[in-house]
Design a protein around this motif. Structure first.
Motif, PDB file in Angstrom:
ATOM      1  N   PHE A   1      10.591   1.559   5.213  1.00 30.64           N
ATOM      2  CA  PHE A   1      11.536   2.340   4.416  1.00 30.64           C
ATOM      3  C   PHE A   1      12.163   3.400   5.321  1.00 30.64           C
ATOM      4  N   PRO A   2      13.415   3.206   5.730  1.00 27.03           N
ATOM      5  CA  PRO A   2      14.023   4.119   6.706  1.00 27.03           C
ATOM      6  C   PRO A   2      14.172   5.562   6.215  1.00 27.03           C
ATOM      7  N   ASP A   3      14.139   5.753   4.890  1.00 25.64           N
ATOM      8  CA  ASP A   3      14.230   7.113   4.359  1.00 25.64           C
ATOM      9  C   ASP A   3      13.688   7.137   2.932  1.00 25.64           C
ATOM     10  N   ARG A   4      13.654   8.320   2.374  1.00 25.79           N
ATOM     11  CA  ARG A   4      13.123   8.533   1.021  1.00 25.79           C
ATOM     12  C   ARG A   4      13.893   7.705  -0.012  1.00 25.79           C
ATOM     13  N   HIS A   5      15.214   7.662   0.143  1.00 25.65           N
ATOM     14  CA  HIS A   5      16.052   6.912  -0.798  1.00 25.65           C
ATOM     15  C   HIS A   5      15.623   5.449  -0.868  1.00 25.65           C
ATOM     16  N   HIS A   6      15.422   4.822   0.278  1.00 25.76           N
ATOM     17  CA  HIS A   6      15.024   3.406   0.290  1.00 25.76           C
ATOM     18  C   HIS A   6      13.633   3.205  -0.316  1.00 25.76           C
ATOM     19  N   LEU A   7      12.764   4.157  -0.114  1.00 25.04           N
ATOM     20  CA  LEU A   7      11.426   4.088  -0.705  1.00 25.04           C
ATOM     21  C   LEU A   7      11.521   4.187  -2.238  1.00 25.04           C
ATOM     22  N   ILE A   8      12.338   5.082  -2.718  1.00 20.87           N
ATOM     23  CA  ILE A   8      12.481   5.256  -4.168  1.00 20.87           C
ATOM     24  C   ILE A   8      13.157   4.047  -4.797  1.00 20.87           C
ATOM     25  N   VAL A   9      14.176   3.508  -4.141  1.00 23.91           N
ATOM     26  CA  VAL A   9      14.836   2.310  -4.662  1.00 23.91           C
ATOM     27  C   VAL A   9      13.834   1.150  -4.713  1.00 23.91           C
ATOM     28  N   ALA A  10      12.976   1.045  -3.715  1.00 23.86           N
ATOM     29  CA  ALA A  10      11.951  -0.010  -3.722  1.00 23.86           C
ATOM     30  C   ALA A  10      10.989   0.182  -4.903  1.00 23.86           C
ATOM     31  N   LEU A  11      10.658   1.424  -5.226  1.00 24.14           N
ATOM     32  CA  LEU A  11       9.807   1.682  -6.390  1.00 24.14           C
ATOM     33  C   LEU A  11      10.523   1.303  -7.685  1.00 24.14           C
ATOM     34  N   LEU A  12      11.821   1.604  -7.756  1.00 28.65           N
ATOM     35  CA  LEU A  12      12.603   1.207  -8.932  1.00 28.65           C
ATOM     36  C   LEU A  12      12.617  -0.312  -9.070  1.00 28.65           C
ATOM     37  N   GLU A  13      12.817  -1.007  -7.951  1.00 19.38           N
ATOM     38  CA  GLU A  13      12.834  -2.468  -7.974  1.00 19.38           C
ATOM     39  C   GLU A  13      11.463  -3.024  -8.360  1.00 19.38           C
TER      40      GLU A  13
ATOM     41  N   VAL B   1       0.841  -1.205   0.000  1.00 18.95           N
ATOM     42  CA  VAL B   1       0.000   0.000   0.000  1.00 18.95           C
ATOM     43  C   VAL B   1       0.876   1.256   0.000  1.00 18.95           C
ATOM     44  N   ILE B   2       1.960   1.226   0.761  1.00 12.68           N
ATOM     45  CA  ILE B   2       2.870   2.378   0.808  1.00 12.68           C
ATOM     46  C   ILE B   2       3.508   2.600  -0.561  1.00 12.68           C
ATOM     47  N   LEU B   3       3.952   1.522  -1.192  1.00  9.82           N
ATOM     48  CA  LEU B   3       4.572   1.660  -2.521  1.00  9.82           C
ATOM     49  C   LEU B   3       3.575   2.208  -3.544  1.00  9.82           C
ATOM     50  N   GLU B   4       2.364   1.707  -3.497  1.00  9.09           N
ATOM     51  CA  GLU B   4       1.336   2.190  -4.424  1.00  9.09           C
ATOM     52  C   GLU B   4       1.060   3.674  -4.186  1.00  9.09           C
ATOM     53  N   ALA B   5       0.959   4.050  -2.915  1.00  7.75           N
ATOM     54  CA  ALA B   5       0.706   5.454  -2.577  1.00  7.75           C
ATOM     55  C   ALA B   5       1.875   6.331  -3.009  1.00  7.75           C
ATOM     56  N   ALA B   6       3.096   5.887  -2.756  1.00  7.59           N
ATOM     57  CA  ALA B   6       4.277   6.668  -3.137  1.00  7.59           C
ATOM     58  C   ALA B   6       4.330   6.843  -4.645  1.00  7.59           C
ATOM     59  N   ASP B   7       4.005   5.796  -5.383  1.00  5.12           N
ATOM     60  CA  ASP B   7       4.008   5.873  -6.838  1.00  5.12           C
ATOM     61  C   ASP B   7       3.024   6.951  -7.313  1.00  5.12           C
ATOM     62  N   LEU B   8       1.834   6.958  -6.741  1.00  3.52           N
ATOM     63  CA  LEU B   8       0.821   7.958  -7.111  1.00  3.52           C
ATOM     64  C   LEU B   8       1.242   9.383  -6.725  1.00  3.52           C
ATOM     65  N   VAL B   9       1.701   9.532  -5.482  1.00  2.00           N
ATOM     66  CA  VAL B   9       2.073  10.862  -4.986  1.00  2.00           C
ATOM     67  C   VAL B   9       3.286  11.398  -5.735  1.00  2.00           C
TER      68      VAL B   9
ATOM     69  N   ALA C   1       4.336  10.567  -8.706  1.00  2.00           N
ATOM     70  CA  ALA C   1       3.992  10.824 -10.114  1.00  2.00           C
ATOM     71  C   ALA C   1       3.265  12.154 -10.275  1.00  2.00           C
ATOM     72  N   SER C   2       2.426  12.488  -9.314  1.00  2.00           N
ATOM     73  CA  SER C   2       1.640  13.716  -9.458  1.00  2.00           C
ATOM     74  C   SER C   2       2.324  14.954  -8.883  1.00  2.00           C
ATOM     75  N   GLN C   3       3.204  14.765  -7.862  1.00  2.00           N
ATOM     76  CA  GLN C   3       3.762  15.928  -7.183  1.00  2.00           C
ATOM     77  C   GLN C   3       5.284  15.947  -7.090  1.00  2.00           C
ATOM     78  N   GLY C   4       5.937  14.911  -7.620  1.00  3.60           N
ATOM     79  CA  GLY C   4       7.401  14.858  -7.563  1.00  3.60           C
ATOM     80  C   GLY C   4       7.896  14.116  -6.337  1.00  3.60           C
ATOM     81  N   ILE C   5       9.157  13.741  -6.367  1.00  2.79           N
ATOM     82  CA  ILE C   5       9.696  12.911  -5.276  1.00  2.79           C
ATOM     83  C   ILE C   5      10.168  13.709  -4.068  1.00  2.79           C
ATOM     84  N   THR C   6      10.104  15.024  -4.154  1.00  2.00           N
ATOM     85  CA  THR C   6      10.558  15.831  -3.024  1.00  2.00           C
ATOM     86  C   THR C   6       9.420  16.234  -2.088  1.00  2.00           C
ATOM     87  N   VAL C   7       8.203  15.735  -2.358  1.00  2.00           N
ATOM     88  CA  VAL C   7       7.069  16.085  -1.496  1.00  2.00           C
ATOM     89  C   VAL C   7       7.300  15.527  -0.092  1.00  2.00           C
TER      90      VAL C   7
END
Length: 192
Positions: A50-62, A14-22, A24-30
């Motif tokens: 996800f201990p930080d933004r970087h780990h969340l983004i890497v998980a989205l890439l994966e 659910v977090i990954l899906e939400a991060a992907d949506l957010v 995509a619409s508002q950029g990764i610096t939100v």
């Protein structure tokens, strides 16, 4: 114990899906609070996964890589699978423009970046070999070239709207395909 693991997996998804949506619409610096709000989870749950933004983004890439791998499996032994998978990227790249921008600035020697790049190459390598053997692709195309090709598709993200970005990425794909064809095929196309 099993229920806890299942809940944790669902929360992560659910977090990954939400991060992907957010993103995509508002950029990764939100603020990541917007991701928590979209996912309906607290900050502690987000940071547990996800201990930080970087780990969340890497998980989205994966996650995107696994979608690419699933598409490659779906294509099976088709001789044109390489080109179909590149088009798959071209059709979807505009929806992940923030991730593409982040990817460009990552340290290429970081272990997680190497892992993502190696997985990407594992997916594309057999498809390139098959296309070369079928003589639908230039014999000098290497798996490392795919990173360059995807970057070229990413240049279409300079469009002003999502529609323009989608149109530009497909146009870039069309032009790219002609450059990937063996010289003899390209000459036949010109002669027609």
């Amino acid at each position: 114990m099993t229920k806890l693991r299942k809940d944790a997996e669902e929360n992560r998804s659910v977090i990954l899906e939400a991060a992907d949506l957010v993103f995509a619409s508002q950029g990764i610096t939100v603020p990541l609070d917007l991701v928590c709000q979209q996912a309906g989870v607290g900050r502690a749950t987000l940071y547990r996964h996800f201990p930080d933004r970087h780990h969340l983004i890497v998980a989205l890439l994966e996650q995107g890589l696994e979608e690419t791998a699933a598409k490659a499996v779906e294509l099976g032994d088709r001789d044109d699978a390489f080109f179909v998978l590149l088009r798959f990227h071209a059709e979807r790249i505009h929806a992940r423009s923030s991730l593409i921008d982040y990817w460009r600035v990552l340290d290429r020697n970081a272990p997680e970046v190497r892992r993502v790049r190696e997985r990407f190459h594992q997916i594309f390598s057999p498809l390139i070999l098959r296309a070369v053997e079928a003589e639908t692709c230039r014999p000098d195309v290497q798996v490392e070239d795919v990173t360059l090709l995807v970057s070229m598709l990413g240049s279409a993200l300079r469009g002003r709207s999502a529609d323009e970005q989608a149109r530009l990425s497909l146009r870039a794909f069309e032009l790219m395909v002609e450059g990937l064809r063996p010289r003899s095929m390209a000459l036949r196309a010109v002669a027609k």
